[in-house]
Scaffold this active site. Structure first.
Site, short mmCIF file in Angstrom:
data_model
loop_
_atom_site.label_atom_id
_atom_site.label_comp_id
_atom_site.label_asym_id
_atom_site.label_seq_id
_atom_site.Cartn_x
_atom_site.Cartn_y
_atom_site.Cartn_z
N TYR A 255 0.83 -1.21 0.00
CA TYR A 255 0.00 0.00 0.00
C TYR A 255 0.87 1.26 0.00
O TYR A 255 1.86 1.35 0.74
CB TYR A 255 -0.93 0.01 1.20
CG TYR A 255 -2.05 -1.00 1.12
CD1 TYR A 255 -3.15 -0.79 0.29
CD2 TYR A 255 -2.00 -2.19 1.85
CE1 TYR A 255 -4.17 -1.72 0.19
CE2 TYR A 255 -3.02 -3.14 1.76
CZ TYR A 255 -4.10 -2.89 0.93
OH TYR A 255 -5.11 -3.81 0.83
N HIS A 297 -11.26 0.37 -4.11
CA HIS A 297 -10.26 1.07 -3.31
C HIS A 297 -9.05 0.21 -2.97
O HIS A 297 -8.09 0.70 -2.39
CB HIS A 297 -10.90 1.58 -2.01
CG HIS A 297 -11.94 2.62 -2.24
ND1 HIS A 297 -12.84 3.01 -1.26
CD2 HIS A 297 -12.25 3.37 -3.33
CE1 HIS A 297 -13.63 3.95 -1.73
NE2 HIS A 297 -13.30 4.18 -2.99
N ASP A 298 -9.09 -1.07 -3.33
CA ASP A 298 -8.00 -1.97 -2.97
C ASP A 298 -7.07 -2.25 -4.15
O ASP A 298 -6.40 -3.28 -4.20
CB ASP A 298 -8.56 -3.30 -2.44
CG ASP A 298 -7.54 -4.06 -1.58
OD1 ASP A 298 -6.83 -3.40 -0.79
OD2 ASP A 298 -7.43 -5.29 -1.72
N ALA A 299 -7.01 -1.33 -5.10
CA ALA A 299 -6.17 -1.51 -6.28
C ALA A 299 -4.74 -1.08 -5.98
O ALA A 299 -4.27 -0.03 -6.41
CB ALA A 299 -6.74 -0.72 -7.45
#
Length: 429
Positions: A255, A297-299
């Site tokens: 992230y 949103h987790d790309a």
């Protein structure tokens, strides 16, 4: 004393992964380096005679393994430390992403004629596996099964011939990835199936998928883009690596807000590795826009990959596409910033411009493409939802996704059509 695993790429032994004083070490074999067609295992592991230390080795090899709770459960199954990448790869590194296989010294990879060892499953056995996966990820420890895929979600490499589903055994390549529902979230199978189908309808070339149901249990079956069938009908591996592996970033740093890759680094990688790079850059730009507009949103950087053909590379098909924004328990922050913003609701025209310029695209060209996708996506999503062929009508989760897309696209069109009037007070999911 060092412990070793032999690293195979396709059907060739290319090097050795060693554990030396609890540190990973990788070295290409002299025979591999002497070949004129020698390819790198990773863009972060260049061809060289010298060995790579733990700092350089772990991002690629650790990146082959499951993460989080899945990793801890697999480690418990084999009574090894969850931090021991080497031991985990020793146990489950037989069928990994790309064309990589790890074997004990002296073992040989199955020849193409032998590489079709499949345990075909009945419907009852499939349901039993769906029940078992949360407690035994990758079916770790099952006789003849050595399977590994990165990520934190339950999934399983399988073989499908269109009518049957089976487990690849003894080094046989899989053809599909089976993804069951995420137990803590509503209808994730339909969610991801719809988002992948929408990406296909938008001509974004995602991984091909289909929602399946067996004895009332749903799962997503995704065709592996890193597997092909040759002229003799044998499944063969293609090599790939995700962006974290290619950039030499360990999985736990995937992230951006934890120090992981940002979009500029991702675009720079594609520009550096692919040839010709311009079409690949534009595809990646489309992927970023699509993820933002559907609320994925987790790309993060492990959800983008490079696919290798010989010594050249292309951007791999779109995968792991889930509208996370519809779930109130999940973070509203995107995995990577657009401009200087993590939250989509805060992304103004100037932030799209910042992002476009930072990744080497002209503002006018970028705005035109963002607007084109934002205008065409809502009607395409509604058409897909109502299509009898796909079976998405009547699903509450699909209606939520389509409404979210309509809101986000409308907001994006308004902001980009009137760039001088950035509307800070508008709210959107």
């Amino acid at each position: 004393m060092a412990r070793e695993l032999e690293v195979w790429l396709f059907a060739e032994r290319i090097g050795t992964l060693a554990l030396i004083e609890d540190r990973l070490n990788f070295r290409y074999s002299p025979d591999w380096l002497s070949r004129p067609d020698a390819a790198t295992l990773s863009s972060s592991l260049h061809l060289q005679a010298e060995s790579f230390d733990d700092h350089h080795t772990r991002p690629f090899f650790g990146g082959l393994l499951p993460e989080g709770q899945l990793r801890r459960l697999i480690a418990q199954q084999f009574q090894v430390s969850s931090q021991n990448d080497f031991a985990l790869l020793d146990h489950i590194g037989g069928e990994c992403a790309g064309a990589v296989t790890l074997l004990e010294p002296g073992q040989s990879l199955s020849s193409p004629g032998q590489g079709d060892d499949v345990q075909w499953l009945s419907e009852e056995e499939i349901v039993a596996i769906l029940d078992e996966l949360p407690h035994r990820p990758m079916l770790a420890g099952k006789d003849g099964v050595r399977l590994s895929l990165a990520g934190t979600q339950d999934k399983l490499p399988v073989v499908s011939d269109g009518a049957r589903i089976g487990l690849p055994r003894n080094g046989s390549p899989s053809s599909h990835i089976l993804k069951p529902a995420i137990r803590t979230l509503m209808d994730t199978v339909t969610n991801e199936g719809f988002c992948l189908a929408l990406a296909e309808a938008m001509q974004l070339k995602p991984a091909k998928s289909q929602v399946h149901s067996v004895l009332g249990r749903q799962f997503l079956l995704i065709e592996r883009y890193d597997r092909v069938v040759d002229a003799q009908g044998q499944r063969q591996r293609l090599h790939q690596e995700d962006f974290c592996q290619a950039l030499g970033v360990v999985p736990e740093m995937k992230y951006q807000n934890e120090g992981g890759p940002d979009l500029v680094q991702c675009f720079d990688l594609v520009r550096r590795i692919t040839r010709p790079s311009a079409p690949q850059i534009l595809r990646l730009f489309d992927y970023v826009i699509f993820n933002a507009l559907i609320g994925n949103h987790d790309a993060h950087a492990k959800n983008f990959s490079l696919l290798y053909a010989g010594k050249s590379a292309i951007l791999a098909p779109f995968y792991d596409v889930l509208s996370t924004a519809i779930y109130p328990t999940l973070t509203p922050k995107m995995a990577m910033k657009i401009g200087s913003k993590y939250k989509f609701s805060e992304v103004q025209t100037r932030h799209w411009d910042q992002f476009s310029e930072a990744v080497g695209l002209g503002k006018a060209q970028a705005r035109k493409r963002i607007l084109a996708l934002a205008k065409s996506m809502p009607p395409t999503a509604r058409e897909l939802q109502s299509s009898r062929e796909h079976g998405f009508a009547g699903h509450a989760v699909v209606e939520q996704i389509v409404i979210l897309i309509e809101q986000r696209c409308a907001l994006t069109v308004r902001r980009l059509s009137a760039p001088a009037a950035d509307m800070e007070d508008e709210t959107v999911l």
